[in-house]
Motif scaffolding. Structure first.
Motif, short mmCIF file in Angstrom:
data_model
loop_
_atom_site.label_atom_id
_atom_site.label_comp_id
_atom_site.label_asym_id
_atom_site.label_seq_id
_atom_site.Cartn_x
_atom_site.Cartn_y
_atom_site.Cartn_z
N LEU A 346 -11.54 11.79 4.32
CA LEU A 346 -11.66 10.91 5.40
C LEU A 346 -12.31 11.19 6.75
O LEU A 346 -12.87 10.48 7.10
CB LEU A 346 -10.21 10.21 5.40
N ILE A 384 -7.72 6.76 -2.29
CA ILE A 384 -7.48 7.77 -1.62
C ILE A 384 -6.49 8.75 -2.14
O ILE A 384 -5.28 8.23 -2.34
CB ILE A 384 -6.94 7.19 -0.18
N THR A 452 -2.95 8.91 6.03
CA THR A 452 -3.64 7.78 6.25
C THR A 452 -2.86 6.42 6.01
O THR A 452 -2.29 6.37 4.91
CB THR A 452 -4.97 7.62 5.43
N THR A 507 -6.68 7.52 10.20
CA THR A 507 -6.23 8.89 9.55
C THR A 507 -5.54 9.48 10.77
O THR A 507 -6.16 9.57 11.86
CB THR A 507 -7.49 9.48 8.98
#
Length: 519
Positions: A346, A384, A452, A507
């Protein structure tokens, strides 16, 4: 075997014009017009190719490496000698010294002189001597080779190519089918390409290794390598690495193809007919190899940017081909099937978004990147995991899918529009109001980690429905992040002048490379 031949012929191939290189393998048309069209554009090419032709004539048109080495001419014709003296200052710039250290063994020491040549057409060539050794054993069935070329510098007008520190080593053994099996190692200290009007591309510490393995039914070709550092326009890509294999490769078919190609090339006759026959041989081999199950396996393909590493693995293959398919590229594409596993950190996505934004003059580029990630995750096209955006891309029967979800079609191309209309149609990302975001309080004893959070910025600018999509591993830190996210106020996103609700990803991490850092 091509790897060992490369260093011997490297100077001639790199310095020769494209037409001259093509004529090296294409059937020769016995006409004065063809000879004139193939004539090199500068004296260096002319001298190198004249030397090569005489060598090839003595060794035979289909001579392989060892045959060439064993049949090195004692001297060149007077015309070729004059050309060589003009370029190199000697009529013998290339030497091959053959010795026999023991019964069944041969040793060849090859040296190509360096040169500094300014051609009339504005090209300039500067290169150091090329040194190579070849040693055979087991009556020529095993070959050990090494080569060293310190420098090649080619300037064409305002463009320049610089290569430094080329090095080669290989050990190969010839099998009964005529193919050579074994390993080769190739290194280059630096490759630099400077083209007028474009940023200079610089590649440092390049490596490329091959391994040809023979199996009971099929061969396997392995390729590995990488670039320690790639630089261009102020952007540095670190530790590019690749590893791939071609499995179920028809080695016996490949050996037969080479024999047929050599036979066709040596035959006298119409050049166009020979070229057509050779193309048909290649197409037949391609079809048989693919139908036997040959597949490209990507074991590793990755690079790092500012400490964040992206990677890709997968494989590429084909469904069954027929004779009509191999002559139509679109049919081959229709039979293609691909699976690629992709991982993107990320923070790397945010870094890339900012770089693109700077080039496009967009101050909201990072938010656009976050929104794209949010959309992919929300729609199920990616997930993710451990601070990485992960997805699997598949192509099967002309259908694309991401993370198991198929696309019915690609989005239509954007229609041309003026700046005002484009701005009206563009989604404007929400903007955090820093003065209305309470300071983040890092929990005591919480780990230093990336995390995140996902949340929606409503039309009223309030953040709601916050959740962790990638946990920090600490319940206390996750709770503090969610509290901080929910407490912030935003200027809402707009589309066509009206406020709209959008999902955001943010993030967190204390590493300065992470964007954004902990508030």
């Amino acid at each position: 075997m091509n790897n060992t031949y490369t260093h011997l012929a490297l100077a001639a191939m790199l310095l020769a014009s494209p037409s001259a290189v093509a004529n090296k393998s294409a059937p020769q048309a016995d006409t004065a017009a063809t000879a004139q069209a193939a004539r090199p554009a500068n004296p260096l090419n002319d001298a190198m190719l004249a030397m090569h032709r005489e060598w090839q004539e003595k060794a035979g048109a289909d001579a392989q490496l060892l045959q060439l080495l064993r049949n090195f001419p004692d001297n060149w014709s007077a015309t070729t000698q004059a050309k060589l003296v003009t370029i190199f200052g000697t009529s013998e710039p290339l030497s091959v010294v053959r010795t026999q250290p023991a019964p069944g063994k041969e040793h060849f020491a090859v040296r190509q002189s360096g040169a500094n040549v300014a051609a009339p057409n504005g090209q300039h060539y500067l290169f150091s001597p090329l040194l190579a050794t070849f040693e055979t054993s087991d009556k020529g069935r095993q070959l050990t080779a090494s080569g060293d070329w310190k420098m090649l510098n080619i300037t064409i007008g305002a463009d320049n190519l610089l290569l430094l520190g080329l090095d080669h080593a290989s050990v190969q053994r010839q099998a009964s089918n005529g193919n050579w099996y074994g390993k080769s190692r190739n290194r280059m200290g630096l490759a630099q390409i400077a083209i007028a009007g474009s940023p200079t591309l610089r590649l440092e510490e390049i490596r490329f290794d091959t391994h040809h393995l023979r199996g009971k039914q099929f061969d396997e070709l392995r390729y590995t390598g990488g670039v320690h550092k790639t630089s261009m326009a102020g952007v540095d890509i670190d530790d590019f690495r690749f590893g791939m294999r071609i499995v179920k490769f028809d080695g016996n078919g490949y050996a037969a193809l080479k024999k047929n190609m050599a036979r066709l090339q040596s035959q006298a006759g119409n050049g166009a007919q020979q070229a057509t026959a050779m193309l048909e041989q290649v197409q037949q081999f391609t079809m048989k190899t693919i139908n036997a199950g040959a597949t490209i396996v990507i074991d590793e393909l990755g690079a790092s940017y500012r400490g964040h590493r992206a990677s890709l693995k997968g494989q590429i293959g084909f469904n069954t081909l027929n004779e009509r398919d191999v002559v139509r590229s679109e049919s081959v594409a229709d039979k293609l099937h691909i699976r690629l596993d992709i991982r993107l950190p990320l923070p790397l996505i945010q870094e890339i978004s900012q770089v693109i934004g700077r080039h496009l003059g967009r101050s909201d580029a990072r938010q656009i990147g976050d929104q794209l990630v949010s959309k992919l995750v929300a729609d199920g096209y990616a997930s993710i995991v451990k601070h990485e955006l992960r997805t699997t891309l598949r192509l099967e029967q002309k259908k694309f899918s991401l993370n198991g979800k198929f696309f019915s079609q690609l989005p239509p191309p954007a229609k041309p529009s003026d700046d005002a209309a484009a701005a009206e149609e563009r989604l404007v990302s929400p903007i955090k109001i820093a003065q209305r975001c309470p300071p983040f309080i890092y929990p005591a004893d919480a780990p230093r980690s990336y995390a995140t959070a996902s949340f929606q910025v409503g039309t009223d600018g309030q953040a709601r429905w916050a959740s962790m999509v990638d946990s920090s591993g600490s319940a206390a830190l996750d709770a503090a992040i969610l509290t901080s996210v929910s407490a912030c106020a935003w200027m809402p996103a707009t589309y066509r002048g009206a406020a709209v609700a959008v999902t955001q990803l943010e993030t967190f991490g204390d590493d300065p490379r992470a964007r954004p850092a902990m508030p």
